[in-house]
Scaffold this motif. Structure first.
Motif, mmCIF file in Angstrom:
data_model
loop_
_atom_site.group_PDB
_atom_site.id
_atom_site.type_symbol
_atom_site.label_atom_id
_atom_site.label_comp_id
_atom_site.label_asym_id
_atom_site.label_seq_id
_atom_site.Cartn_x
_atom_site.Cartn_y
_atom_site.Cartn_z
ATOM 1 N N MET A 11 5.344 -3.675 13.464
ATOM 2 C CA MET A 11 4.118 -4.060 13.785
ATOM 3 C C MET A 11 3.619 -2.902 14.873
ATOM 4 O O MET A 11 2.406 -2.754 15.114
ATOM 5 N N THR A 12 4.269 -1.913 15.448
ATOM 6 C CA THR A 12 3.657 -0.777 15.957
ATOM 7 C C THR A 12 3.061 0.306 15.107
ATOM 8 O O THR A 12 1.937 1.090 15.331
ATOM 9 N N GLN A 13 3.203 -0.022 13.748
ATOM 10 C CA GLN A 13 2.374 0.760 12.874
ATOM 11 C C GLN A 13 1.087 0.150 12.102
ATOM 12 O O GLN A 13 0.596 0.774 11.531
ATOM 13 N N ALA A 14 0.887 -1.056 12.725
ATOM 14 C CA ALA A 14 -0.372 -1.659 12.230
ATOM 15 C C ALA A 14 -1.784 -1.043 12.621
ATOM 16 O O ALA A 14 -2.522 -0.813 11.757
ATOM 17 N N THR A 15 -1.687 -0.216 13.711
ATOM 18 C CA THR A 15 -2.765 0.691 14.103
ATOM 19 C C THR A 15 -3.096 1.635 12.844
ATOM 20 O O THR A 15 -4.086 1.699 12.756
ATOM 21 N N LEU A 16 -2.170 2.277 12.500
ATOM 22 C CA LEU A 16 -2.124 3.141 11.321
ATOM 23 C C LEU A 16 -2.818 2.615 10.180
ATOM 24 O O LEU A 16 -3.726 3.316 9.605
ATOM 25 N N GLN A 18 -0.195 -9.598 11.488
ATOM 26 C CA GLN A 18 0.351 -10.902 11.137
ATOM 27 C C GLN A 18 1.085 -10.880 9.756
ATOM 28 O O GLN A 18 2.321 -11.273 9.442
ATOM 29 N N LEU A 19 0.583 -9.898 8.803
ATOM 30 C CA LEU A 19 1.053 -9.641 7.519
ATOM 31 C C LEU A 19 2.234 -8.832 7.694
ATOM 32 O O LEU A 19 3.484 -9.240 7.091
ATOM 33 N N ILE A 20 2.416 -7.822 8.643
ATOM 34 C CA ILE A 20 3.762 -7.110 8.739
ATOM 35 C C ILE A 20 4.739 -7.818 9.402
ATOM 36 O O ILE A 20 5.861 -7.746 8.873
ATOM 37 N N SER A 21 4.303 -8.933 10.206
ATOM 38 C CA SER A 21 5.508 -9.592 11.035
ATOM 39 C C SER A 21 5.945 -10.667 10.143
ATOM 40 O O SER A 21 7.163 -11.409 10.510
ATOM 41 N N SER A 22 5.092 -11.212 9.047
ATOM 42 C CA SER A 22 5.535 -12.399 8.543
ATOM 43 C C SER A 22 5.936 -12.250 7.040
ATOM 44 O O SER A 22 6.573 -13.041 6.324
ATOM 45 N N PHE A 23 5.537 -11.121 6.262
ATOM 46 C CA PHE A 23 6.037 -10.805 4.890
ATOM 47 C C PHE A 23 6.796 -9.516 4.686
ATOM 48 O O PHE A 23 6.469 -8.453 5.249
ATOM 49 N N PRO A 24 7.359 -9.210 3.373
ATOM 50 C CA PRO A 24 8.181 -8.218 3.228
ATOM 51 C C PRO A 24 7.156 -7.017 3.253
ATOM 52 O O PRO A 24 5.937 -7.097 2.607
ATOM 53 N N SER A 25 7.636 -5.846 3.426
ATOM 54 C CA SER A 25 6.687 -4.623 2.881
ATOM 55 C C SER A 25 7.857 -3.506 2.681
ATOM 56 O O SER A 25 9.060 -3.655 2.885
ATOM 57 N N CYS A 26 7.153 -2.060 2.393
ATOM 58 C CA CYS A 26 8.131 -1.055 2.257
ATOM 59 C C CYS A 26 7.300 0.201 2.356
ATOM 60 O O CYS A 26 5.848 0.210 2.092
ATOM 61 N N GLN A 34 -0.549 -13.020 2.463
ATOM 62 C CA GLN A 34 -0.567 -14.468 2.546
ATOM 63 C C GLN A 34 -0.209 -15.030 1.346
ATOM 64 O O GLN A 34 0.251 -16.261 1.019
ATOM 65 N N PHE A 35 -0.715 -14.459 0.128
ATOM 66 C CA PHE A 35 -0.665 -15.254 -0.960
ATOM 67 C C PHE A 35 0.192 -14.571 -1.850
ATOM 68 O O PHE A 35 0.484 -14.868 -3.166
ATOM 69 N N GLY A 36 1.355 -13.627 -1.361
ATOM 70 C CA GLY A 36 2.385 -13.044 -2.017
ATOM 71 C C GLY A 36 2.153 -12.006 -2.974
ATOM 72 O O GLY A 36 2.775 -11.679 -3.953
ATOM 73 N N CYS A 37 0.834 -11.425 -2.806
ATOM 74 C CA CYS A 37 0.244 -10.469 -3.499
ATOM 75 C C CYS A 37 0.355 -9.196 -3.097
ATOM 76 O O CYS A 37 0.319 -8.736 -1.761
ATOM 77 N N LEU A 38 1.086 -8.282 -3.676
ATOM 78 C CA LEU A 38 1.183 -6.665 -3.215
ATOM 79 C C LEU A 38 -0.252 -6.042 -3.029
ATOM 80 O O LEU A 38 -1.182 -6.275 -3.888
ATOM 81 N N THR A 39 -0.180 -5.739 -1.924
ATOM 82 C CA THR A 39 -1.561 -5.399 -1.378
ATOM 83 C C THR A 39 -1.566 -4.170 -0.264
ATOM 84 O O THR A 39 -0.295 -3.940 0.102
ATOM 85 N N HIS A 40 -2.613 -3.738 0.057
ATOM 86 C CA HIS A 40 -2.711 -2.702 1.009
ATOM 87 C C HIS A 40 -1.865 -1.403 1.093
ATOM 88 O O HIS A 40 -1.289 -1.099 1.868
ATOM 89 N N ALA A 41 -1.715 -1.020 -0.343
ATOM 90 C CA ALA A 41 -0.867 0.004 -0.528
ATOM 91 C C ALA A 41 -1.849 1.468 -0.530
ATOM 92 O O ALA A 41 -2.935 1.475 -0.621
ATOM 93 N N TYR A 42 -1.167 2.449 0.043
ATOM 94 C CA TYR A 42 -1.747 3.517 0.647
ATOM 95 C C TYR A 42 -0.922 4.657 0.832
ATOM 96 O O TYR A 42 0.208 4.367 1.090
ATOM 97 N N THR A 43 -1.362 5.779 0.533
ATOM 98 C CA THR A 43 -0.725 7.001 0.809
ATOM 99 C C THR A 43 -1.404 7.913 1.655
ATOM 100 O O THR A 43 -2.675 8.159 1.420
ATOM 101 N N MET A 44 -0.810 8.440 2.688
ATOM 102 C CA MET A 44 -1.855 9.417 3.479
ATOM 103 C C MET A 44 -2.384 10.551 2.578
ATOM 104 O O MET A 44 -1.343 11.139 1.883
ATOM 105 N N PRO A 45 -3.247 11.120 2.820
ATOM 106 C CA PRO A 45 -4.091 12.133 2.268
ATOM 107 C C PRO A 45 -3.184 13.360 1.611
ATOM 108 O O PRO A 45 -3.086 13.667 0.913
ATOM 109 N N ALA A 46 -2.400 13.787 2.955
ATOM 110 C CA ALA A 46 -1.830 14.946 2.654
ATOM 111 C C ALA A 46 -0.582 14.848 1.847
ATOM 112 O O ALA A 46 0.040 15.858 1.475
ATOM 113 N N HIS A 47 -0.430 13.682 1.439
ATOM 114 C CA HIS A 47 0.931 13.380 0.686
ATOM 115 C C HIS A 47 0.782 12.762 -0.831
ATOM 116 O O HIS A 47 1.365 12.313 -1.488
ATOM 117 N N ARG A 48 -0.504 12.953 -1.294
ATOM 118 C CA ARG A 48 -0.890 12.259 -2.371
ATOM 119 C C ARG A 48 -0.695 13.149 -3.578
ATOM 120 O O ARG A 48 -0.520 14.393 -3.468
#
Length: 132
Positions: free
Chosen positions: A8-13, A32-40, A57-71
């Motif tokens: 949850m501390t990473q939610a702001t990022l 809520q997503l971070i505290s309730s569902f799997p992530s990586c 909340q629908f069990g859908c892979l979502t919010h995938a992101y890579t920081m620009p310097a690491h793309r």
């Protein structure tokens, strides 16, 4: 670098980097997503996330992101594949959504063997007003 899960501390990022984020409501949603569902996520040497994916909340892979310097280094493949593997071991059907104009994510998903459908799904989530 180390594979881990989001906390949850990473939610702001996540909120700051999300194309429709940046509000208190979106921050609460991501928390809520971070505290309730799997992530990586993939953490750099300092412990900061550089690439991540989570479930909604629908069990859908979502919010995938890579920081620009690491793309361009395949990190998104790594985190998506790791979470998908974890879900498959739990007998979950793995699926995700990609914005229509996100060609780089579509390319990444195709490399992972994803199949695409031509359907469009739209949903609105509303928070009930607190009772006075």
């Amino acid at each position: 670098m180390k594979l881990s899960f989001l906390n949850m501390t990473q939610a702001t990022l996540l909120n700051e980097t999300w194309s429709v984020g940046g509000t208190e409501q979106s921050l609460q949603y991501l928390t809520q997503l971070i505290s309730s569902f799997p992530s990586c996520c993939l953490l750099d040497a300092g412990g900061s996330p550089i690439s991540w994916v989570l479930l909604d909340q629908f069990g859908c892979l979502t919010h995938a992101y890579t920081m620009p310097a690491h793309r361009g280094k395949g990190y998104i493949h790594l985190v998506i594949a790791a979470l998908a593997q974890k879900l498959e071991k739990m007998d979950y059907l793995v699926y995700g959504d990609v914005l229509e104009n996100n060609t780089s994510m579509k390319r990444a998903m195709k490399c992972l063997g994803a199949n695409f459908t031509s359907c469009f799904l739209s949903y609105d989530l509303h928070t009930p007003l607190a009772q006075k």
